[in-house]
Design an enzyme around this catalytic site. Sequence first.
Site, PDB file in Angstrom:
ATOM      1  N   ARG A  53      -3.746 -10.070   4.575  1.00  0.00           N
ATOM      2  CA  ARG A  53      -4.122 -10.177   3.159  1.00  0.00           C
ATOM      3  C   ARG A  53      -2.943  -9.671   2.341  1.00  0.00           C
ATOM      4  O   ARG A  53      -2.620  -8.486   2.409  1.00  0.00           O
ATOM      5  CB  ARG A  53      -5.372  -9.320   2.936  1.00  0.00           C
ATOM      6  CG  ARG A  53      -5.917  -9.318   1.519  1.00  0.00           C
ATOM      7  CD  ARG A  53      -7.136  -8.401   1.425  1.00  0.00           C
ATOM      8  NE  ARG A  53      -7.647  -8.385   0.078  1.00  0.00           N
ATOM      9  CZ  ARG A  53      -7.135  -7.638  -0.902  1.00  0.00           C
ATOM     10  NH1 ARG A  53      -6.101  -6.852  -0.677  1.00  0.00           N
ATOM     11  NH2 ARG A  53      -7.659  -7.690  -2.115  1.00  0.00           N
TER      12      ARG A  53
ATOM     13  N   LYS B 225       0.811  -1.218   0.000  1.00  0.00           N
ATOM     14  CA  LYS B 225       0.000   0.000   0.000  1.00  0.00           C
ATOM     15  C   LYS B 225       0.849   1.276   0.000  1.00  0.00           C
ATOM     16  O   LYS B 225       2.031   1.264   0.321  1.00  0.00           O
ATOM     17  CB  LYS B 225      -0.994  -0.037   1.159  1.00  0.00           C
ATOM     18  CG  LYS B 225      -2.117  -1.040   0.827  1.00  0.00           C
ATOM     19  CD  LYS B 225      -3.315  -0.981   1.712  1.00  0.00           C
ATOM     20  CE  LYS B 225      -4.364  -1.951   1.139  1.00  0.00           C
ATOM     21  NZ  LYS B 225      -5.450  -2.227   2.058  1.00  0.00           N
TER      22      LYS B 225
HETATM   23  N1  HH2 Z   1      -7.374  -3.866   0.323  1.00  0.00           N
HETATM   24  C1  HH2 Z   1      -7.603  -3.895  -0.997  1.00  0.00           C
HETATM   25  C2  HH2 Z   1      -8.714  -4.581  -1.503  1.00  0.00           C
HETATM   26  N2  HH2 Z   1      -9.532  -5.274  -0.692  1.00  0.00           N
HETATM   27  N3  HH2 Z   1     -10.121  -6.019   1.466  1.00  0.00           N
HETATM   28  C3  HH2 Z   1      -9.894  -6.034   2.784  1.00  0.00           C
HETATM   29  N4  HH2 Z   1     -10.704  -6.730   3.601  1.00  0.00           N
HETATM   30  N5  HH2 Z   1      -8.840  -5.350   3.342  1.00  0.00           N
HETATM   31  C4  HH2 Z   1      -7.982  -4.618   2.587  1.00  0.00           C
HETATM   32  O1  HH2 Z   1      -7.056  -3.996   3.162  1.00  0.00           O
HETATM   33  C5  HH2 Z   1      -8.196  -4.572   1.166  1.00  0.00           C
HETATM   34  C6  HH2 Z   1      -9.298  -5.296   0.632  1.00  0.00           C
HETATM   35  C7  HH2 Z   1      -6.687  -3.178  -1.929  1.00  0.00           C
HETATM   36  O2  HH2 Z   1      -5.701  -4.019  -2.448  1.00  0.00           O
HETATM   37  P1  HH2 Z   1      -5.715  -4.779  -3.865  1.00  0.00           P
HETATM   38  O3  HH2 Z   1      -6.749  -5.848  -3.894  1.00  0.00           O
HETATM   39  O4  HH2 Z   1      -4.346  -5.259  -4.144  1.00  0.00           O
HETATM   40  O5  HH2 Z   1      -6.015  -3.672  -4.934  1.00  0.00           O
HETATM   41  P2  HH2 Z   1      -7.327  -3.258  -5.731  1.00  0.00           P
HETATM   42  O6  HH2 Z   1      -8.396  -2.905  -4.764  1.00  0.00           O
HETATM   43  O7  HH2 Z   1      -6.860  -2.078  -6.567  1.00  0.00           O
HETATM   44  O8  HH2 Z   1      -7.751  -4.432  -6.567  1.00  0.00           O
END
Ligand code: HH2
Length: 262
Positions: free
Chosen positions: A241, A206
């Site tokens: 995660r 992040k």
């Molecule tokens: N962070 C992201 C997405 N979903 N869900 C939970 N429960 N907690 C988190 O911290 C979280 C989440 C963001 O990360 P990422 O999936 O890599 O990116 P994107 O949302 O751009 O697909």
Amino acid sequence: MGIVNTTPDSFSDGGRHLALADALAHARRLIVEGADILDLGAESTRPGADPVPAEVEIARLAPLIEAIRAESDIPISVDTMKPQVARAAAAAGASMWNDVTALRHAPDSLTTAAELGCEVVLMHMLGEPRTMQAEPHYDDVVAEVAAFLAVRAEAAMAAGVARERIWLDPGIGFGKHMIRHNLPLLAGLDRITALGFPVLLGVSRKSFIGALDGGAKTDARLGGSIAGALAGAAAGVAAVRVHDVRDTAQALTVWSAIAQAR
Ligand code: HH2
């Protein structure tokens, strides 16, 4: 929890696993690397991301869930804010609904979670993805996030979600100033775990890591991601995660071996 983003635009791996074969290969790799849960997402939640129609999410997720299910019984979580998508995912074999809106997105989110009987992750987010990073404000970020999560857990239970199926997540980076809010939250995670639910923590790659380390880009944030995961482990979170399962699993194995030897 290993992340499989089957999206064209996720902030760190968008476009890499959009095709079913690529997403499945990635899921297989994360299982071999030691993931205990897979979290599949088909809509990016990064700041400013465009919404994806439910049918598109389902078309990306359902065949992937079925393909993973055909060869593994690893628990599958689906990262979606839409009840229709959670339903289709459950029908395909997912057992966990990871909702960054804490079941607030649709009027039937709470009842759908209760009906599905799946595990649910209730995450804190201030505002919505498109606008959440526009001047977020808190008087006491840890107290406000903890209070929000406690209220959403109550709402879920009142709607019929079993207490033991509820997870909480402070939502690092979701409507939080990179330094002023994310760092106190990570330092105060024990006040979230004290609520008595398993806590999921997402710090992997992040932006605050880049902010602390001279603007390091997403693919150069592994050290910071692991530091965040260990801060979570020290505070008693139940799962982290992550994109980089192998290195994180090794760090957690060594960290807990040291903790046990203490
Ligand atoms: N962070 C992201 C997405 N979903 N869900 C939970 N429960 N907690 C988190 O911290 C979280 C989440 C963001 O990360 P990422 O999936 O890599 O990116 P994107 O949302 O751009 O697909």
